[in-house]
Design a protein around this motif. Structure first.
Motif, mmCIF file in Angstrom:
data_model
loop_
_atom_site.group_PDB
_atom_site.id
_atom_site.type_symbol
_atom_site.label_atom_id
_atom_site.label_comp_id
_atom_site.label_asym_id
_atom_site.label_seq_id
_atom_site.Cartn_x
_atom_site.Cartn_y
_atom_site.Cartn_z
ATOM 1 N N ARG A 135 52.452 39.392 43.258
ATOM 2 C CA ARG A 135 52.385 38.489 42.109
ATOM 3 C C ARG A 135 51.901 39.220 40.850
ATOM 4 N NH1 ARG A 135 48.009 33.713 41.254
ATOM 5 N NH2 ARG A 135 48.941 32.948 39.340
ATOM 6 N N THR A 136 50.953 40.119 41.035
ATOM 7 C CA THR A 136 50.432 40.863 39.890
ATOM 8 C C THR A 136 51.567 41.654 39.234
ATOM 9 O OG1 THR A 136 48.311 41.010 41.008
ATOM 10 C CG2 THR A 136 48.661 42.542 39.196
ATOM 11 N N THR A 139 53.836 39.295 37.310
ATOM 12 C CA THR A 139 53.201 38.748 36.105
ATOM 13 C C THR A 139 53.212 39.784 34.985
ATOM 14 O OG1 THR A 139 51.838 37.374 37.515
ATOM 15 C CG2 THR A 139 51.096 37.644 35.255
ATOM 16 N N TRP A 143 54.753 40.311 30.804
ATOM 17 C CA TRP A 143 53.941 40.782 29.681
ATOM 18 C C TRP A 143 54.467 42.107 29.119
ATOM 19 C CZ3 TRP A 143 48.592 39.794 32.468
ATOM 20 C CH2 TRP A 143 48.461 38.424 32.691
ATOM 21 N N SER A 152 56.861 33.342 40.595
ATOM 22 C CA SER A 152 55.742 34.277 40.773
ATOM 23 C C SER A 152 55.295 34.730 39.389
ATOM 24 C CB SER A 152 56.237 35.461 41.619
ATOM 25 O OG SER A 152 55.239 36.442 41.741
ATOM 26 N N ASN A 153 54.200 34.159 38.929
ATOM 27 C CA ASN A 153 53.781 34.392 37.539
ATOM 28 C C ASN A 153 52.329 33.964 37.349
ATOM 29 O OD1 ASN A 153 53.983 31.444 37.258
ATOM 30 N ND2 ASN A 153 56.180 31.851 37.439
ATOM 31 N N VAL A 154 51.915 33.756 36.110
ATOM 32 C CA VAL A 154 50.518 33.368 35.840
ATOM 33 C C VAL A 154 50.143 32.054 36.526
ATOM 34 C CG1 VAL A 154 48.940 32.617 34.010
ATOM 35 C CG2 VAL A 154 50.390 34.572 33.635
ATOM 36 N N SER A 346 55.728 29.442 33.285
ATOM 37 C CA SER A 346 56.300 29.618 34.628
ATOM 38 C C SER A 346 57.778 29.271 34.578
ATOM 39 C CB SER A 346 55.578 28.710 35.622
ATOM 40 O OG SER A 346 55.424 27.411 35.084
#
Ligand code: FAD
Length: 538
Positions: A135-136, A139, A143, A152-154, A346
């Motif tokens: 996920r990191t 995300t 950015w 799969s995001n913030v 998202s």
């Protein structure tokens, strides 16, 4: 145990000074003090130019506690300490066959699952997003490279919305059963810094939270629970007003009469599905506005005066409220000292902001949401999902205003107040990635919101000198301040008003606002599920 409150010591006191102060306060000999822990440590910086001190709440064990308490009978700051330990409400029998389901693995689902696992109920967790590691990566792809992964995001993935956050761990909720202590205790057991147990405004920061969450997930598994990632619940099996199970995106059906619904505030497709299935949902108030950024040094100076930059105090925060002439309340929200503004959508082709920081809080800027409260009655009349549609529309407009590539629209505070489009940054550099496009924020939010914020900023400048400085930056837009819906539950059993066995919980259901309160709600709901399962077995 005895509790002493309001024990004040200078900021730079040596560690030994605390023991000495306790002994002096109680007028006992050193050997009589058997043990002590700091329950809370705070400081008060509200009075300008006065000395800032640490103020402690201490819990201690001593010889002859009753005699000491009797001597301080008239002193409200020396009392018996309350029992803050956590006691589980039950234990599952070893032969239990039915397993409770938990949808969502944010702080609420995490604590619901952990508590159920600790009580032996072997929950199955479904999380639509990926585990923290994957996920990191996803995300950061938004950015850095403007690539959004909608699942799969913030907002979505292990740890929920709070994973990439400031990790503030405080809340205004009433907590007579000390569930908040249980949340902190579990975080510390999983690797969070010890100090979160006692500092008055604890925070973990993003990177530490990631490790903590994965350790807790492994504990749930070790206790017999299951945590399934990339497992979106797409439908609900409800028969005669009773939950019977859920359907996953891959078509799999999992049966259970006990389902915790810990969706968070961004799971719009699932809100729509539960509404379609007849679960009682209503629209609720939330807030919209912008993120504002200033140099952190400006906030430190205004809040801490000569103590600005003191290593024991760290980066300063603030909380601001203003009642505008049009009747709207404008307030600061989710203030992140020494942090960054983040792209928090998202959904494709939408822009929404939020803030995060690391444990050190040593980024150059301070940021906070500056938001205006809105209500279904006045601002988005319609059905239960009108607030969701309202958010979607605003976020789509922000995407276009930002240049249709996930950059966010922005404006300098001075220009915003003077109602003039911005074209050039000043000294304050925006931290939002992938970037901020300067222009005019007027079209981004309803006029009553713009008017109220325009009026509030100079007023905030009177409370924090420089808050309305010309080159402070507004980045748009902040819409996901809390859930636009309440999935209403019965106060006693914590089940949906019209769907037995469904336990709406946490922020998405309208029962929490923040990591700590979502964790606390997870505990409450886990207890309700455990009690119901044990009663149904009896
Ligand atoms: P969430 O954390 O939103 O978790 C819900 C989970 O459910 C998500 O992981 C989602 O993927 C999953 N899910 C949703 N639908 C489905 C489905 N159909 N099937 C399977 N899984 C599903 N709060 C603070 O207290 N302090 C802070 O410093 C702070 N900073 C923040 C910074 C950012 C950038 C953001 C976005 C939020 C921040 N918050 C902060 C708010 C905080 O994160 C939330 O209040 C909290 O996470 C709510 O917890 P929750 O478990 O109720 O929901």
């Amino acid at each position: 145990m005895i509790r002493i409150t309001e024990l004040a010591l200078p900021l730079d006191h040596p560690a030994e000074a605390l023991r000495k102060a306790i002994i002096e306060r109680l007028k006992i000999k050193d050997a009589e003090l058997l043990d002590f822990t700091v329950f809370k440590r705070s400081y008060d910086a509200r009075k300008k130019n006065s000395e800032i001190k640490f103020v402690y709440i201490i819990d201690l064990k001593a010889n002859n506690e009753e005699r000491i308490l009797a001597r301080f009978n008239d002193d409200t700051h020396v009392r018996p300490a309350p029992d803050t330990n956590y006691y589980p409400v039950g234990q599952a029998p070893a032969n239990l066959t039915e397993r409770p389901l938990v949808i969502g693995f944010g702080p609420c689902g995490l604590f619901a699952a952990l508590l159920l696992a600790q009580m032996g109920f072997k929950p199955i967790v479904f999380e639509r997003g990926k585990d923290v590691r994957a996920r990191t990566k996803d995300t950061w792809a938004l950015w850095r490279n403007k690539v959004l992964t909608p699942e799969s995001n913030v907002q979505f993935g292990e740890g929920g919305a709070g994973l990439f956050s400031d990790g503030k761990l405080y809340s205004q909720i009433k907590d007579p059963k000390f569930y908040g202590r249980k949340v902190m205790h579990e975080f510390v057991r999983a690797g969070a810094p010890e100090e979160i147990m006692y500092v008055s405004k604890p925070h973990i920061g993003t990177f530490r939270l990631t490790g903590v969450v994965s350790t807790m997930r492994e504990e749930i598994r070790a206790l017999g629970g299951e945590v399934r990632f990339e497992s979106k619940v797409t439908d609900f099996i409800i028969e005669d007003g009773r939950m019977q199970g859920v359907t996953l995106a891959n078509g799999e059906e999992i049966r259970s009469r006990y389902v915790v619904l810990a969706l968070g505030h961004s799971s719009r497709d699932t809100f729509r599905k539960i509404h379609e299935r007849g679960v009682y949902v209503e629209a609720k108030p939330f807030a919209v506005g912008f993120r504002i950024e200033h140099p952190q040094s400006l906030i430190d100076k205004a809040r801490l005066g000569k103590y600005a930059g003191h290593p024991e105090l760290g980066a300063a925060d603030y909380k601001l409220v203003y009642h505008a002439k049009n009747g709207r309340a404008v307030y600061s929200f989710c203030m992140c000292p020494g942090g960054t503004v983040v792209a928090a959508t998202s959904e494709p082709e939408r822009v929404v902001t939020n803030g995060m920081s690391q444990y050190s809080r040593n980024e150059r800027n301070a940021n906070a949401g500056i938001v205006v409260g809105i209500t279904p009655e006045d601002d988005f009349p319609g059905g239960p999902l009108a607030g969701v549609e309202f958010q979607e529309k605003l976020e789509s407009t922000a995407y276009i205003l930002g240049g249709s590539d996930y950059c966010a629209p922005g404006q300098l505070v001075g220009d915003f107040i003077r109602n003039k489009a911005s074209s050039e940054f000043g000294e304050v550099e925006p931290s939002y990635k992938p970037g901020v496009r300067l222009g005019d924020l007027n079209p981004s939010l309803p006029k009553y919101v713009i008017d109220a914020i325009r009026e509030a900023l100079p007023e905030f400048g009177k409370q924090i000198r420089g808050f309305d400085r010309d080159d402070a930056i507004l980045t748009g837009i902040e819409t996901r301040t809390s859930s636009p819906v309440r999935i209403t539950r019965d106060n006693e059993s914590l089940q949906s008003l019209n769907t037995r066995g469904l336990y709406p919980a946490g922020e998405g259901a309208g029962y929490a606002g923040g990591i700590l309160s979502a964790g606390v709600d997870g505990i409450k709901v886990a207890e309700a599920v455990a009690k119901a399962m044990l009663e149904d077995l009896a």
